[in-house]
Motif scaffolding. Structure first.
Motif, short mmCIF file in Angstrom:
data_model
loop_
_atom_site.label_atom_id
_atom_site.label_comp_id
_atom_site.label_asym_id
_atom_site.label_seq_id
_atom_site.Cartn_x
_atom_site.Cartn_y
_atom_site.Cartn_z
N VAL A 83 -44.27 16.60 6.00
CA VAL A 83 -43.80 16.46 4.63
C VAL A 83 -42.38 15.92 4.56
O VAL A 83 -42.05 15.13 3.67
CB VAL A 83 -43.89 17.82 3.90
CG1 VAL A 83 -43.30 17.74 2.49
CG2 VAL A 83 -45.33 18.30 3.84
N SER A 84 -41.54 16.31 5.52
CA SER A 84 -40.12 16.00 5.41
C SER A 84 -39.58 15.04 6.45
O SER A 84 -38.48 14.51 6.27
CB SER A 84 -39.32 17.32 5.51
OG SER A 84 -39.60 17.98 6.75
N ASN A 85 -40.30 14.79 7.54
CA ASN A 85 -39.79 13.94 8.62
C ASN A 85 -40.42 12.56 8.55
O ASN A 85 -41.65 12.42 8.54
CB ASN A 85 -40.08 14.61 9.98
CG ASN A 85 -39.40 13.88 11.13
OD1 ASN A 85 -39.85 12.86 11.58
ND2 ASN A 85 -38.29 14.44 11.59
N GLY A 124 -41.21 20.02 20.47
CA GLY A 124 -41.00 21.45 20.57
C GLY A 124 -41.53 22.23 19.39
O GLY A 124 -41.16 23.40 19.21
N LEU A 125 -42.40 21.62 18.58
CA LEU A 125 -43.01 22.31 17.44
C LEU A 125 -44.40 22.76 17.86
O LEU A 125 -45.31 21.95 18.02
CB LEU A 125 -43.10 21.37 16.22
CG LEU A 125 -41.78 20.73 15.77
CD1 LEU A 125 -42.04 19.80 14.59
CD2 LEU A 125 -40.77 21.79 15.40
N VAL A 126 -44.57 24.07 18.06
CA VAL A 126 -45.83 24.60 18.54
C VAL A 126 -46.68 25.16 17.40
O VAL A 126 -47.91 25.00 17.40
CB VAL A 126 -45.59 25.69 19.60
CG1 VAL A 126 -46.91 26.25 20.12
CG2 VAL A 126 -44.78 25.13 20.77
N SER A 127 -46.06 25.78 16.42
CA SER A 127 -46.83 26.39 15.33
C SER A 127 -47.34 25.34 14.36
O SER A 127 -46.70 24.30 14.13
CB SER A 127 -45.96 27.41 14.58
OG SER A 127 -44.99 26.76 13.78
N SER A 128 -48.50 25.60 13.78
CA SER A 128 -49.09 24.67 12.82
C SER A 128 -48.26 24.56 11.55
O SER A 128 -48.21 23.50 10.91
CB SER A 128 -50.52 25.10 12.49
OG SER A 128 -50.53 26.43 11.99
N ARG A 129 -47.59 25.63 11.16
CA ARG A 129 -46.74 25.59 9.98
C ARG A 129 -45.57 24.63 10.18
O ARG A 129 -45.21 23.86 9.28
CB ARG A 129 -46.21 26.99 9.64
CG ARG A 129 -47.28 27.95 9.14
CD ARG A 129 -46.69 29.33 8.87
NE ARG A 129 -47.70 30.29 8.46
CZ ARG A 129 -48.05 30.53 7.20
NH1 ARG A 129 -47.45 29.87 6.23
NH2 ARG A 129 -48.98 31.42 6.90
N ALA A 130 -44.94 24.67 11.36
CA ALA A 130 -43.82 23.78 11.64
C ALA A 130 -44.27 22.32 11.67
O ALA A 130 -43.56 21.42 11.17
CB ALA A 130 -43.16 24.16 12.96
N ILE A 131 -45.45 22.06 12.23
CA ILE A 131 -45.95 20.68 12.28
C ILE A 131 -46.28 20.19 10.88
O ILE A 131 -45.97 19.04 10.51
CB ILE A 131 -47.18 20.61 13.20
CG1 ILE A 131 -46.79 20.96 14.65
CG2 ILE A 131 -47.82 19.23 13.16
CD1 ILE A 131 -47.96 21.05 15.60
N ALA A 132 -46.92 21.04 10.07
CA ALA A 132 -47.25 20.65 8.70
C ALA A 132 -45.98 20.40 7.89
O ALA A 132 -45.93 19.46 7.08
CB ALA A 132 -48.09 21.74 8.04
N SER A 179 -48.49 9.61 11.12
CA SER A 179 -49.69 10.10 10.44
C SER A 179 -50.14 9.22 9.29
O SER A 179 -51.16 9.52 8.66
CB SER A 179 -49.43 11.52 9.92
OG SER A 179 -48.44 11.50 8.91
N GLY A 180 -49.41 8.14 9.01
CA GLY A 180 -49.78 7.31 7.86
C GLY A 180 -49.60 8.04 6.55
O GLY A 180 -50.41 7.90 5.63
N ASP A 181 -48.51 8.84 6.47
CA ASP A 181 -48.19 9.62 5.28
C ASP A 181 -49.29 10.63 4.94
O ASP A 181 -49.53 10.93 3.77
CB ASP A 181 -47.91 8.71 4.07
CG ASP A 181 -47.09 9.43 3.00
OD1 ASP A 181 -46.42 10.42 3.35
OD2 ASP A 181 -47.13 9.02 1.83
N SER A 182 -49.94 11.14 5.97
CA SER A 182 -50.90 12.21 5.76
C SER A 182 -50.14 13.54 5.79
O SER A 182 -49.24 13.73 6.59
CB SER A 182 -51.97 12.21 6.86
OG SER A 182 -52.67 10.98 6.87
#
Length: 507
Positions: A86-88, A74-82, A95-98
C-alpha cells in the motif's frame, strides 16, 4: 556561511512509471524476470475455478513476487507485506499496484504445499545453468527456530489427562462450595470473577479432552521413544538451543560451496539432527557426483548414520563431539567456557580428588586377578569381553574387602552408593572390529579432514547468518510441518534468487 537548498521530505503528488522503478541488476529485477519467464506456475493456477463466474483473483505469480520481495527486505509477517504493498513504491511496481489483503497473502503462503518444492527445483535448474553449482562440497547444517506454538502446552498424553482431571476437580469443588453456601438460611450469589473462572476451567478442560480424542496416541521417535506432544501444533517439538528451550522446528539446509546455493531445504519437528542426515543426503542425490564431498557437524554424527553413508558410498566428512579436543589448534579452549563475565575470579581453585586409575591396579602374571592399591584382590568377572570394539578383561572387588576399606573414598566416585570397585584392562582392538566411527575419526583428523571441516563452516553458516540476521527470520509464523516446510523453502528460495542477482542473472 554557505547556503544550501532545503530538502523537502513531505508528501508529493507526482506521476510514477512503475516500469522504471525495477532497475536491471537489482534483486527485484531478477525476481520479476525469473517468475515471469522461467517458472512454470501452472500448478498454482490450476487451483482457481472462477473462470465461469465469481470475482477475479490475484495472480499467483504476483503473490509469489510480493512474498519473496517481502522476505528479501526482512518482512516475514503477512501484515507487514500487505502494508508495504500500500505504501511502498517498489512493492507497488513489482505487484502492478496490487494490494492484496494480509489474509490473502497468509492463505497463499500456507497453501503452497508441494508447489513451493517445484518452484525451488526450477530455480535450482537456473542456478545450475548459470554455473553456480560446483558439486565439489555440500555442507549440511540446521537451525532451530520457534514456531507459532505454545511451549506451555507441551507434554505427554498422561500429562494432559492429569491436567484436565485437575481442572474438572476444581470446577466440581467450586460448584459444591457454591451449592453449600446457597441455602434458604444463607442465600449466596456466585461472584462474577468466580463464574468466569469456572467457565474458563470448564472450557479448557473440554478442549484438552477433545484434543485427546483426536490424538489417541503419544508421538513416537524413530526408535519408538515417546516424544512430547503439543496441543497447538502437534508436529512441532520442544528443543534445546543456546538461548533456552523453544517450541518449534529445525530448518535443515544443504548448501553448495561454490556460490552458497541452497540445494535442499527441509523443516522437521525434531530437535535431534542425527535422524535428519540421511533425508538431507537423499534430497541432493540428483546433484551429487561420485567426487562430491558431504560435510556435516557433530550433531549429525552417529554410528548408524556413518554406516548408512558407507552403504550409499557417499564421500562424507562428519566430525564427532571430541573432534576439537583432538585438534591442537583448539588446545585450551575449554578453559574459557567457565568464565561468567570479564571480571571472573582468576584465583586457583582446588581440584576435586581423582579416583585411583587403572594404572594403579596390578595385573597378575596369569591374568587370574589384579591387586588394588590397598593390597586386596579383585577377581575376574569377564576374561574375554568386547568394549567399544576393544578386547578387555574385567575384574570386580569383593564386598568383604571394599566396604570396610579405608581407601574407599579415593577408589570410588560414589562411595555412598557403590559397593565394590570394578576395573577393565584393555588388550587392543578386535580383528575386523574397527567401527565406522573410528574410521571417520581418522579421516577428519587428517590434514585434508581439517580443511574440509573448516570449509563446511564457511559454506553453510553464512547462509543462516543471512536468513536470521539480514532477513530477520527469527521464528516460523505457521503451524504444521507441511506449512512450515513451505515457508522454510520460500526463505531459501529467496536466498538463491539473491545469489542469482549478485552473479549477474538477468542483468
Amino acid at each position: 556561511m554557505a547556503h544550501f537548498k532545503t530538502p523537502d521530505y513531505g508528501l508529493k503528488m507526482i506521476p510514477v512509471d512503475f516500469s522504471q522503478q525495477v532497475l536491471p541488476g537489482s534483486i527485484e529485477f531478477a525476481l520479476c524476470h525469473l517468475v515471469d519467464h522461467e517458472l512454470d506456475l501452472s500448478g498454482l493456477r490450476s487451483g482457481y475455478r472462477n473462470d465461469a463466474g465469481g470475482a477475479s483473483a490475484f495472480d499467483p505469480a504476483v503473490l509469489l513476487k510480493i512474498v519473496l520481495l517481502g522476505y528479501s527486505r526482512g518482512l516475514v509477517s503477512s501484515r507487514a507485506i500487505a502494508s508495504a504493498c500500500v505504501s511502498n513504491v517498489l512493492f507497488m511496481a513489482v505487484s502492478g499496484d496490487s494490494c492484496p489483503h494480509f489474509t490473502t497473502i497468509a492463505a497463499f503462503v500456507s497453501g503452497l504445499g508441494e508447489e513451493v518444492g517445484r518452484c525451488f527445483t526450477q530455480v535450482l535448474l537456473v542456478c545450475d545453468r548459470q554455473g553456480l553449482i560446483g558439486r565439489e562440497l555440500f555442507a549440511i547444517d540446521g537451525v532451530k527456530l520457534p514456531s507459532n506454538a505454545s511451549k506451555a502446552k507441551s507434554g505427554k498424553r498422561s500429562d494432559f489427562e492429569r491436567e484436565a482431571a485437575k481442572m474438572e476437580a476444581a470446577v466440581r469443588q467450586m460448584m459444591a462450595s457454591h451449592a453449600a453456601s446457597d441455602d434458604d438460611t444463607n442465600p449466596h450469589t456466585e461472584g462474577e470473577h468466580a463464574r468466569r473462572t469456572r467457565e474458563r476451567l470448564t472450557r479448557e478442560a473440554a478442549q484438552i479432552r477433545g484434543w485427546l480424542e483426536r490424538n489417541p496416541a503419544d508421538r513416537r521417535g524413530p526408535r519408538g521413544a515417546v516424544r512430547l506432544s503439543n496441543r497447538t501444533d502437534n508436529e512441532s517439538a520442544k528443543m534445546a538451543t543456546g538461548k533456552g528451550v523453544i517450541q518449534g522446528y529445525t530448518g535443515v539446509a544443504t548448501v553448495d560451496a561454490r556460490a552458497q546455493i541452497v540445494l535442499d531445504a527441509q523443516a522437521h519437528g525434531s530437535g535431534s539432527e542425527q535422524e535428519l542426515l540421511i533425508g538431507a543426503i537423499d534430497g541432493v542425490k540428483a546433484y551429487r557426483s561420485a567426487q562430491t564431498a558431504i560435510c556435516a557437524d557433530a550433531g549429525y554424527h552417529s554410528e548408524a548414520n556413518l554406516k548408512a553413508l558407507s552403504v550409499r558410498q557417499v564421500n562424507a566428512w562428519i566430525c564427532d563431539n571430541q573432534y576439537r579436543s583432538r585438534d591442537p589448534r583448539y588446545a585450551g579452549q575449554s578453559a574459557h567456557k567457565s568464565k561468567p563475565d570479564p571480571l571472573w575470579d582468576k584465583s586457583k581453585r582446588p581440584k576435586k580428588p581423582s579416583c585411583f586409575g587403572v594404572s594403579e591396579f596390578a595385573l597378575a602374571a596369569d591374568a587370574s586377578h589384579c591387586t588394588c592399591p590397598a593390597g586386596k584382590r579383585l577377581y575376574s568377572n569377564g576374561s574375554d569381553c568386547t568394549i567399544g570394539g576393544h578386547k578387555a578383561m574385567k575384574f570386580s572387588g569383593a564386598a568383604r574387602d571394599c566396604e570396610p576399606c579405608a581407601l574407599r573414598r579415593q577408589c570410588l566416585r560414589k562411595p555412598d552408593t557403590t559397593r565394590v570397585r570394578q576395573v577393565a584392562f584393555f588388550m587392543g582392538k578386535r580383528d575386523g572390529a574397527t567401527s565406522h566411527t573410528e574410521r571417520m575419526k581418522q579421516r577428519v583428523d587428517s590434514a585434508q579432514g581439517k580443511r574440509m571441516i573448516a570449509a563446511r563452516f564457511a559454506t553453510v553458516e553464512p547462509v543462516f547468518g543471512n536468513l536470521r540476521h539480514n532477513k530477520r527470520l527469527t521464528r516460523f509464523t505457521l503451524r504444521g510441518r507441511t506449512k512450515v516446510d513451505g515457508q522454510w523453502k520460500l526463505m531459501c528460495l529467496m536466498h538463491n534468487i539473491e545469489k542469482l542477482a549478485h552473479h549477474g542473472y538477468a542483468g
